[in-house]
Design an enzyme around this catalytic site. Sequence first.
Site, short mmCIF file in Angstrom:
data_model
loop_
_atom_site.label_atom_id
_atom_site.label_comp_id
_atom_site.label_asym_id
_atom_site.label_seq_id
_atom_site.Cartn_x
_atom_site.Cartn_y
_atom_site.Cartn_z
N LYS A 185 48.13 22.42 38.43
CA LYS A 185 48.32 23.71 39.11
C LYS A 185 47.55 23.69 40.42
CE LYS A 185 48.47 28.48 37.41
NZ LYS A 185 47.86 29.38 36.41
O1 G3P Z 1 49.21 33.40 35.40
C1 G3P Z 1 48.51 34.17 36.32
C2 G3P Z 1 47.74 35.21 35.63
O2 G3P Z 1 46.70 34.64 34.92
C3 G3P Z 1 47.25 36.30 36.51
O3 G3P Z 1 47.34 37.43 35.77
O4 G3P Z 1 46.83 39.73 35.15
O5 G3P Z 1 45.08 38.30 36.26
O6 G3P Z 1 47.01 39.14 37.56
P1 G3P Z 1 46.51 38.73 36.21
#
Ligand code: G3P
Length: 217
Positions: free
Chosen positions: A83
């Site tokens: 990634k």
């Molecule tokens: O896959 C990306 C994710 O981990 C981000 O999620 O909820 O932190 O925006 P969030």
Amino acid sequence: MRFFVDTADVAAIAELNDLGMVDGVTTNPSLILKSGRNILEVTKEICSIVSGPVSAEVVALKAEDMIAEGRKLAEIAENIAVKVPLTWDGLKTCKVLSDDGLMVNVTLCFSANQALLAAKAGATFISPFIGRLDDINLDGLELISDIRQIYDNYGFDTQILAASIRTANHVTQCALIGADVMTAPPSVIKALATHVLTEKGLDQFTKDWAQTGQKII
Ligand code: G3P
């Protein structure tokens, strides 16, 4: 639509995997911090449970260092997707590693043009963050729709991995739009099973059954 689980919590991954709900896993530095585990050790353990792609994120900011980190992460297991962030150095890294035959997930995508660049750099996955766009009053789902159309217009085979999924509606809309994959935390995946009418109906059935005085076993 394939389901990836967005966590480095091995027990949660194993539980969902046993139910056939896990087509892959995504992690990031914040999720590694939350796990309290060493990135190499926990990623190896995840790869021993899940046969689909497991994303492990580089943390360097310069392409040369990202490439070295990516190659080290890729040694963990054959199903590692390296990634990288959607920066110019991340795109350089994506091109080099994808030319090496590795899976690359380009993350932190917030625009259709960024997604176009990632596809041209050979990304296996592009990760647009829906929830974080919604957080600033932009339309995360519209971005998924735009990327779908652009990739289809030109036959790019980069897979749209809808990320930062926060709600059941995000999941439904991503499936309707045609995202190839969605990644969500275990709590969001589990919440997909719940419906107020399911609970109400089951409650009624349970009460009526008690009144019959019968037993099945
Ligand atoms: O896959 C990306 C994710 O981990 C981000 O999620 O909820 O932190 O925006 P969030």
